[in-house]
Write a protein that holds these residues in place. Sequence first.
Motif, mmCIF file in Angstrom:
data_model
loop_
_atom_site.group_PDB
_atom_site.id
_atom_site.type_symbol
_atom_site.label_atom_id
_atom_site.label_comp_id
_atom_site.label_asym_id
_atom_site.label_seq_id
_atom_site.Cartn_x
_atom_site.Cartn_y
_atom_site.Cartn_z
ATOM 1 N N LEU A 131 2.320 -12.860 7.592
ATOM 2 C CA LEU A 131 2.160 -12.267 6.268
ATOM 3 C C LEU A 131 3.053 -11.047 6.138
ATOM 4 N N THR A 132 3.859 -11.013 5.085
ATOM 5 C CA THR A 132 4.750 -9.883 4.827
ATOM 6 C C THR A 132 4.472 -9.349 3.430
ATOM 7 N N ILE A 133 4.289 -8.028 3.343
ATOM 8 C CA ILE A 133 4.025 -7.380 2.065
ATOM 9 C C ILE A 133 5.102 -6.344 1.811
ATOM 10 N N GLN A 134 5.678 -6.375 0.615
ATOM 11 C CA GLN A 134 6.695 -5.403 0.198
ATOM 12 C C GLN A 134 6.103 -4.573 -0.944
ATOM 13 N N PRO A 135 5.503 -3.411 -0.628
ATOM 14 C CA PRO A 135 4.838 -2.624 -1.668
ATOM 15 C C PRO A 135 5.758 -2.198 -2.801
ATOM 16 N N HIS A 136 7.013 -1.848 -2.473
ATOM 17 C CA HIS A 136 7.921 -1.365 -3.506
ATOM 18 C C HIS A 136 8.284 -2.451 -4.503
ATOM 19 N N LYS A 137 8.196 -3.709 -4.099
ATOM 20 C CA LYS A 137 8.458 -4.834 -5.006
ATOM 21 C C LYS A 137 7.173 -5.484 -5.501
ATOM 22 N N ARG A 138 6.039 -5.075 -4.909
ATOM 23 C CA ARG A 138 4.746 -5.693 -5.194
ATOM 24 C C ARG A 138 4.836 -7.210 -5.010
ATOM 25 N N GLN A 139 5.385 -7.580 -3.859
ATOM 26 C CA GLN A 139 5.531 -8.985 -3.502
ATOM 27 C C GLN A 139 4.954 -9.218 -2.106
ATOM 28 N N ALA A 140 4.419 -10.421 -1.904
ATOM 29 C CA ALA A 140 3.888 -10.796 -0.597
ATOM 30 C C ALA A 140 4.297 -12.231 -0.301
ATOM 31 N N THR A 141 4.602 -12.511 0.971
ATOM 32 C CA THR A 141 4.950 -13.866 1.386
ATOM 33 C C THR A 141 4.123 -14.236 2.603
ATOM 34 N N LEU A 142 3.862 -15.520 2.730
ATOM 35 C CA LEU A 142 3.147 -16.065 3.880
ATOM 36 C C LEU A 142 3.969 -17.212 4.435
#
Length: 227
Positions: free
Chosen positions: A134-145
């Motif tokens: 799980l990867t979360i990019q707060p500055h883009k408000r995006q998450a990938t699994l």
Amino acid sequence: MAVILLIEDDRIIAAALARSLTDAGHLVRAAGTAADALKMVNDDRPDLVILDLGLPDIDGADALRMMRSVSDVPVIVATARRGEGEIIKLLNLGADDYVTKPFSAGHILARVNAVLRRNRTPEQEQREIRVGALTIQPHKRQATLDGEPLRLTRREFDVLQYLAERAGRVVSRRELMTQVWQQAHIGEEQTIDVHISWLRRKLGETAAQPRFLVTVRGVGVMMVDPQ
């Protein structure tokens, strides 16, 4: 999403500001006195402070001076004092920006975003939170699994980020309610449980067979690395 400390003793103004900031995706902590605010600045280390000068215990200018002795957190001063000399004094005391009352929600949000941009480091701009696949990019408000994007609502993203930043620690319903929902009193357990259930579905797990979100009965939920 930034953690913003709102220092305002007028409950109506504080509630309206907190609602606007929360709707914009920020987490808001509130203090009604300078004494409480100084403790929270030192203990909680917010990303930004909005400081009203008309506090009941200490003059806001003195509170700003004291704040600067313990922290370099960005500060936006909210004031009804419009004189140029007073504004210069506040900026020289360490304020990063100011707004004069009355102001609109759009105005204060624009100031907040501008100050946050100025104070964001290159590392913070590109910060990623990783928990297993799980990867979360707060500055883009995006998450990938597993490299695939997750389609999350704003609240689902906020909950996921909050838990991921505290991976390995049990987070109680009360903490989620106060920090993510910005509600002072617990009483919406079902709302939290529903959002956790939706997140589990999107993470490809169930309560019976958890992958990332482990329920600790009677305590709360914990984000774990399944690997």
